[in-house]
Design an enzyme around this catalytic site. Structure first.
Site, PDB file in Angstrom:
ATOM      1  N   GLY B  72     -10.106   1.201  -4.078  1.00  0.00           N
ATOM      2  CA  GLY B  72      -8.749   0.762  -4.389  1.00  0.00           C
ATOM      3  C   GLY B  72      -8.191  -0.221  -3.376  1.00  0.00           C
ATOM      4  N   THR B  73      -8.430   0.045  -2.096  1.00  0.00           N
ATOM      5  CA  THR B  73      -7.859  -0.811  -1.057  1.00  0.00           C
ATOM      6  C   THR B  73      -8.388  -2.237  -1.167  1.00  0.00           C
ATOM      7  OG1 THR B  73      -7.570   1.065   0.430  1.00  0.00           O
ATOM      8  CG2 THR B  73      -7.639  -1.116   1.434  1.00  0.00           C
ATOM      9  N   ASN B 152       1.257   8.120  -5.634  1.00  0.00           N
ATOM     10  CA  ASN B 152       0.299   9.123  -5.181  1.00  0.00           C
ATOM     11  C   ASN B 152       0.967  10.380  -4.639  1.00  0.00           C
ATOM     12  OD1 ASN B 152       1.012   6.944  -3.362  1.00  0.00           O
ATOM     13  ND2 ASN B 152      -0.176   8.029  -1.800  1.00  0.00           N
ATOM     14  N   SER B 200     -10.033   3.386  -8.412  1.00  0.00           N
ATOM     15  CA  SER B 200     -10.950   3.913  -7.415  1.00  0.00           C
ATOM     16  C   SER B 200     -11.756   5.056  -8.023  1.00  0.00           C
ATOM     17  CB  SER B 200     -10.140   4.411  -6.218  1.00  0.00           C
ATOM     18  OG  SER B 200     -10.988   5.065  -5.311  1.00  0.00           O
ATOM     19  N   GLY B 201     -13.070   5.063  -7.775  1.00  0.00           N
ATOM     20  CA  GLY B 201     -13.952   6.034  -8.407  1.00  0.00           C
ATOM     21  C   GLY B 201     -13.680   7.475  -8.010  1.00  0.00           C
ATOM     22  N   HIS B 202     -13.397   7.694  -6.716  1.00  0.00           N
ATOM     23  CA  HIS B 202     -13.359   9.083  -6.258  1.00  0.00           C
ATOM     24  C   HIS B 202     -12.093   9.827  -6.665  1.00  0.00           C
ATOM     25  CE1 HIS B 202     -10.634   8.853  -2.666  1.00  0.00           C
ATOM     26  NE2 HIS B 202     -10.883   7.582  -2.836  1.00  0.00           N
ATOM     27  N   THR B 238     -24.908  -7.265  -2.944  1.00  0.00           N
ATOM     28  CA  THR B 238     -25.724  -6.508  -3.886  1.00  0.00           C
ATOM     29  C   THR B 238     -24.923  -5.351  -4.489  1.00  0.00           C
ATOM     30  OG1 THR B 238     -27.715  -7.085  -2.696  1.00  0.00           O
ATOM     31  CG2 THR B 238     -27.842  -5.138  -4.103  1.00  0.00           C
ATOM     32  N   CYS B 326       3.408  14.798  10.916  1.00  0.00           N
ATOM     33  CA  CYS B 326       2.493  15.377  11.883  1.00  0.00           C
ATOM     34  C   CYS B 326       1.049  15.361  11.420  1.00  0.00           C
ATOM     35  CB  CYS B 326       2.910  16.808  12.214  1.00  0.00           C
ATOM     36  SG  CYS B 326       3.936  16.856  13.682  1.00  0.00           S
TER      37      CYS B 326
END
Lengths: 308, 403
Positions: B72-73, B152, B200-202, B238, B326
């Site tokens: 994604g980034t 998110n 994003s895949g994950h 690749t 934190c």
């Protein structure tokens, strides 16, 4: 996930001395809810002996803030006020078996709460010396004003110098861009004011300077042909090598107002004494690690450096 | 004790069917898709299938509108940097105050170092975009709009289809970071005016390290990474064949489970949320409850700090997350909750539970059992809490010196 020591976890999961103390002799309130950390320390003092007989805390904060608060109460109970005031935030961190660098501010909060509570007991006003301005280094709580002042007072012109003087950027290093900006801005202002020569000033756009390294005497491939096990050193040889290595490091430690002295060597344990500014410094454990790395490099065998 | 994983907006477990699909491409079918021989041809065919599967999930008109990236980034960076090059003299970017750092940090940098003007559109207390402010920000200098499909942290969904139409009226490109939306919401890109979309895949039970940028046919793209001819010269290097093939399978599975996500998973989320609010006082849901992802609940517990909650949850075998300062090492709480003007007393104690199709009723029960005691314990430690109610904080007895 943070790597909290077992002691931190123990003091977070089962905090000692948590709660409210009625009729406390002194109360210290520090922190702010906007920062996610706030601590109230309550102490009971025996006026005849000036001894802290009991301490309680209430904390709004993360795991290490709660553990640090609890550790503080354990450390001060039974001590006289003067003895308690000798404690540094590093003592709190050490008591807990160390804190992650980004969490050292939790121990600082405990250190300040104690001062606030003692001031309250003595009827004095307590003012913290927190600086104003944008926080640059979150690990060590260094803000823009502090960096600017260090740069001006000491004529700093490199990132490394700023880290040595303020600790900013000395841990997770994510703030390096921010430090460079403050350094460039301050140096530029100093040049304009005639306090710094333009050629000395930090210039982020400066071309890469060649770093000349001593040429290797033989083919780098030859290195692998050396015997893998070095001959065992005698104790005397070992001590000499360690002394030499410490001598080599000393100028860097002195630069920061600290020092290091070899006390004893037992097998692979090297006992050293840190003194001067190293005592109570947040970076002391980093320094010890640095000394250890240097010694391992020099002796070519694993050993542990233990501050005594 | 079986762990309860409710942090699926952070990352998801790779579906075993996805792993099975990927494995041969590490071993027997290791070829480079660009090679002339049979080894390469096998991989080339599998990549084609994978691309079609992702195309189906997105409802894209053409499979070559998909450019594979590392995630994604990279996709977000590529979209915005490309638009600033292809859009001529237009040098303004419009985004929102609640974007992911993948967009916000890039925009900050462009503003500081590249002379780009950035408009950050604010949100209201429920996290809804100020559409009027957006309309006003659009203009002849706007190169690109980059506004997320779904947030998110809170799951709040933005009306990106309408926002894209508005962008086009101003002659600007429209990009959306849909990392959280893809796989959770039905998407049909060919019926929208969205120009570019990051995924994003994950986040959808695919592998990490793979993502894609959808680029509508006809939209000009300047590559960020130059080199070989892969991805039609739009992203050199690749192909990460096993990951692309895994993402293809994950996309197919996400399409099959879309109805489940919208019904059963949503019901789990709602039961958890209602149960928590009933059992625990001084807590509330953040975000736009009418308009959000079916899997995300963000609940703020007042007067305590999020990391402490997470540590105790973790000890009870429950994984969730927080926007708490934190946990990230910074002192400021979540920029999303601050943008929504959630008070500091609550923003620090906001916990995100994010479900996936792998969760069940038992997971909800476990959290409902564990949470009340955790919150009560921490509140008993808090100087802002007194006698089972907000104490010192409201009667001003606790007024600490900043340290």
């Amino acid at each position: 996930m943070w790597e909290y020591s077992e002691k931190v976890q123990e003091y977070f999961y089962n905090p000692k001395n948590a709660g409210v103390m009625e009729n406390a002799s002194g109360i210290g309130d520090v922190g702010a809810i906007s920062c996610g950390d706030a601590l109230r320390l309550m102490i009971r003092v025996d006026p005849a002996t000036d001894t802290i007989t009991d301490a309680k805390f209430q904390t709004f904060g993360c795991g290490s803030a709660i553990a640090s608060s609890s550790a503080l109460t354990e450390l001060i109970i039974g001590k006289t006020i003067d003895q308690a005031l000798e404690l540094s935030n590093q003592d709190i961190a050490d008591f807990l078996g160390g804190l992650p660098p980004e969490k050292m501010h939790c121990s600082v909060m405990g250190y300040e709460a104690l001062r606030a509570a003692v001031a309250n007991y003595r009827g004095e006003a307590w003012e913290d010396d927190h600086e104003e301005g944008a926080l640059i280094c979150k690990c060590f709580g260094v803000d823009e004003g502090m960096i600017e002042r260090a740069v001006r007072m000491n004529g700093l012109t490199t990132l490394e110098q700023v880290t040595h003087f303020t600790k900013a950027g000395g841990s997770c290093a994510t703030c390096i861009e921010g430090i460079e900006e403050v350094l460039a801005k301050t140096n530029a202002a100093m040049v304009v004011e005639g306090l710094l020569d333009a050629s000395e000033a930090f210039d982020p756009n400066e071309a890469v300077r060649p770093v000349r390294r001593p040429k290797a005497g033989k083919s780098p491939l030859a290195v692998t042909l050396e015997p893998l096990t070095k001959p065992k050193l005698t104790n005397l040889q070992k001590i000499r090598l360690i002394e030499e290595a410490i001598e080599g490091l000393r100028p860097f430690l002195r630069q920061d107002g600290g020092d290091c002295e070899l006390i004893d060597v037992e097998g692979d344990r090297v006992m050293v004494k840190l003194s001067g500014a190293c005592v109570g410094c947040q970076m002391a454990s980093v320094t010890v690690n640095g000394v250890q790395e240097r010694l391992i490099e020099k002796l070519g065998q694993p050993l542990r450096v233990i501050p005594v | 004790m079986r762990p309860v994983y409710l942090d699926n907006n952070a990352t998801t477990r790779v579906d075993p069917a996805v792993v099975a699909e990927m494995l041969p491409f590490f071993t027997e079918q290791f070829g480079n898709a660009s090679s002339m021989h049979a080894f390469g041809a096998q991989v080339g065919g599998a990549l084609k299938t994978a691309r079609r599967r992702l195309q189906d999930l997105l409802g894209a008109e053409f499979d070559h509108e998909i450019v594979y990236t590392s995630g994604g980034t990279e996709s977000d960076n590529m979209a915005i940097l490309s638009a600033l090059e292809t859009q001529g003299a237009r040098n303004e970017v419009i985004t929102s105050t609640v974007e992911h750092p993948a967009v916000l940090a890039l925009c900050d940098w462009l503003e500081r170092h590249r002379g780009v003007t950035v408009h950050r559109i604010p949100v209201d207390a429920k996290g809804r975009l100020d559409v009027e402010a957006y309309r006003k920000a659009l203009g002849p200098k706007t190169a690109i709009v980059s506004i997320m499909w779904a947030n998110n942290e809170t799951g709040t969904v933005f009306p990106v289809e309408r926002l894209a139409e508005m962008a086009h009226e101003a002659g600007a490109l429209f990009h959306t970071d849909a990392v959280q939306a893809v796989g959770k919401l039905p998407i049909d890109l060919k019926s929208t005016e969205i120009d570019m979309l990051s995924l994003s895949g994950h986040k959808l039970h695919g592998p990490k390290g793979i993502g894609a940028l959808y680029v509508r046919k006809g939209v000009r793209l300047r590559p960020m990474i130059r080199g070989g001819h892969q991805e039609r010269g739009r992203r050199a290097g690749t192909e990460n064949a096993p990951a692309i093939i895994g993402l293809g399978k994950a996309a197919e599975l996400a399409r099959l489970h879309m109805a489940d996500e919208q019904t059963r998973v949503k019901a789990l989320r709602d039961r958890l949320e209602q149960g928590l609010l009933q059992r625990i006082g001084n807590s509330f849901v953040t975000g736009d409850v009418e308009n959000r992802l079916p899997n995300t609940a963000n609940v703020a517990f007042e007067f305590i700090e999020g990391e402490a909650i997470l540590l105790l949850l973790n000890r009870a075998g429950i994984a969730a997350s927080s926007g708490s300062a934190c946990t990230s090492g910074s002192l400021e709480p979540s920029h999303v909750l601050r943008a929504m003007k959630v008070p500091y007393t609550a923003a620090h104690g906001a916990i995100r539970f994010s479900f996936s199709r792998e969760n069940g009723d038992a997971d909800v029960d476990r959290v409902l059992d564990a949470m009340p005691a955790i919150i009560a314990d921490l509140r008993s430690l808090s100087p802002f809490w007194k006698d089972k109610r907000p104490g010192a904080a409201t009667d001003a007895a606790f007024n600490p010196t900043y340290a």
